[in-house]
Enzyme design. Structure first.
Site, short mmCIF file in Angstrom:
data_model
loop_
_atom_site.label_atom_id
_atom_site.label_comp_id
_atom_site.label_asym_id
_atom_site.label_seq_id
_atom_site.Cartn_x
_atom_site.Cartn_y
_atom_site.Cartn_z
N CYS A 124 0.86 -1.19 0.00
CA CYS A 124 0.00 0.00 0.00
C CYS A 124 0.89 1.23 0.00
O CYS A 124 1.54 1.54 0.99
CB CYS A 124 -0.92 0.00 1.21
SG CYS A 124 -1.97 1.47 1.21
N GLY A 125 0.90 1.94 -1.13
CA GLY A 125 1.78 3.10 -1.25
C GLY A 125 1.37 4.27 -0.39
O GLY A 125 2.22 4.93 0.23
N GLY A 169 -0.70 4.58 -4.43
CA GLY A 169 0.75 4.51 -4.54
C GLY A 169 1.25 3.27 -5.25
O GLY A 169 2.12 3.34 -6.13
N SER A 170 0.73 2.09 -4.89
CA SER A 170 1.16 0.87 -5.57
C SER A 170 0.61 0.81 -6.98
O SER A 170 1.22 0.20 -7.87
CB SER A 170 0.74 -0.37 -4.77
OG SER A 170 -0.66 -0.38 -4.56
#
Length: 339
Positions: free
Chosen positions: A104-105, A274-275
């Site tokens: 998880c970004g 993010g990811s």
């Protein structure tokens, strides 16, 4: 006039139900609930083993943190655990409305700031502009770089991803009720299907959220049924996390490109993801649409928040050609002192 009201730090609670102490943050509007204390020990020799243990034995903790009345269907969480990696400052398990994700970004960006402010990493030199926080995620070790003044964070954070790669391009999937749709599948710590919303008859910038969610969810279920996801390192990582609908503007441009991510059980990411940005940059680099160290901006159609990203170097993941991606964003505290 009476003096200030004294309030106990913790309200009275049932001693049979351990209290969970949390810190709430957000990155780009996407929430992150970090467990400070109260979670039972998560057992396992590796982080992936701990992830399996929590799913099998402690899922009641996830449900208590994520769902109403304490949370909501789009809440996101993080449980900090020890890591077996010598270079890691902390390990983390990610929680969502369905279960446990591999990366998880937006959470990494927030956790970088949190780790520095709560003393989970060595204090940086007094003249340092950034502090390094090595975060062991289920997908691997991710390096976060936190802008700081002394031992305090300022808000902006960037991270360097695990090797990101493309699993499939131009895969034709039969989506019930929507016909045959061409999708790409790429990995940025988690696997996503990518498709231009226009191919589904939608405008990602103006369509109703319910219509975007329904379309993305239909693509996710169709890809799961018609394409076998595999990862060269671990079967624990071999699952499709969700679908990202884009504006189709994959060719490099200085203007932001817009997308929306629908993941887990129809959970909507308020941030640009993010990811997902990591995987989308890997996809654009793979197609020759982006060069190394060429920065692109990615905007969430849900909130308008922006992350930036770039491929910083080439890498390998098994036999796949991959890239290390840098993603930057702004993390905020939403509980206690707001910023």
């Amino acid at each position: 006039m009476a003096g200030p009201l004294t309030v106990p730090w913790m309200p009275p609670h049932d001693p049979g139900t351990p209290a969970l102490s949390v810190v709430d943050m957000h990155t780009g509007g996407e929430p992150l609930r970090i467990v400070l204390a109260g979670c039972p020990e998560v057992v396992g020799p590796t982080l992936l083993a701990k992830r399996r243990y929590m799913r099998q034995h402690l899922d009641h903790v996830r449900r208590r943190l994520m769902f109403e009345p304490r949370g909501h269907r789009d809440m996101y969480g993080a449980v900090l655990v020890p890591s077996e990696l010598p270079d890691a400052h902390l390990g983390v398990l990610f929680l969502n409305n369905e279960g446990y994700s591999s990366m998880c970004g937006h959470a990494v960006l927030a956790l970088g700031r949190f780790a520095l402010d709560f003393g989970l990493v060595p204090a940086p030199p007094s003249d340092a502009q950034e502090a390094l926080v090595n975060i062991h995620c289920p997908c691997g070790l991710v390096a976060a770089f936190v802008e700081c003044e002394g031992c305090r964070s300022r808000g902006p954070v960037r991270f360097h991803s695990v090797p990101a790669f493309v699993l499939a391009t131009d895969f034709l999937v039969d989506v019930p009720g929507r016909g045959k749709v061409v999708v790409d599948i790429a990995y940025g710590g988690a696997f996503y299907a990518f498709v231009s919303a226009e191919k589904l008859g939608l405008d990602v910038c103006s369509a109703k959220m319910g219509d975007l969610v329904a379309a993305a969810s239909a693509v996710t279920e169709a890809v799961k049924a018609q394409f076998k996801i595999s990862h060269p390192d671990s079967e624990d990582l071999a699952f499709l996390y969700g679908t990202i609908l884009t504006d189709g503007k994959d060719t490099y441009n200085e203007e932001p490109t817009t997308n929306i991510c629908v993941f887990a059980d129809e959970q909507v990411d308020r941030s640009p993801t993010g990811s997902g940005v990591t995987a989308r940059i890997a996809l654009q680099y793979h197609k020759g649409l982006l060069e190394l160290n060429q920065t692109r901006a990615f905007k969430s159609s849900a909130t308008g928040s922006v992350f930036t990203g770039k491929a910083v170097r080439e890498a390998k993941c098994g036999d796949f050609k991959a890239v290390i991606v840098e993603v930057s964003g702004q993390a905020h505290y939403t509980g206690g002192k707001l910023d």
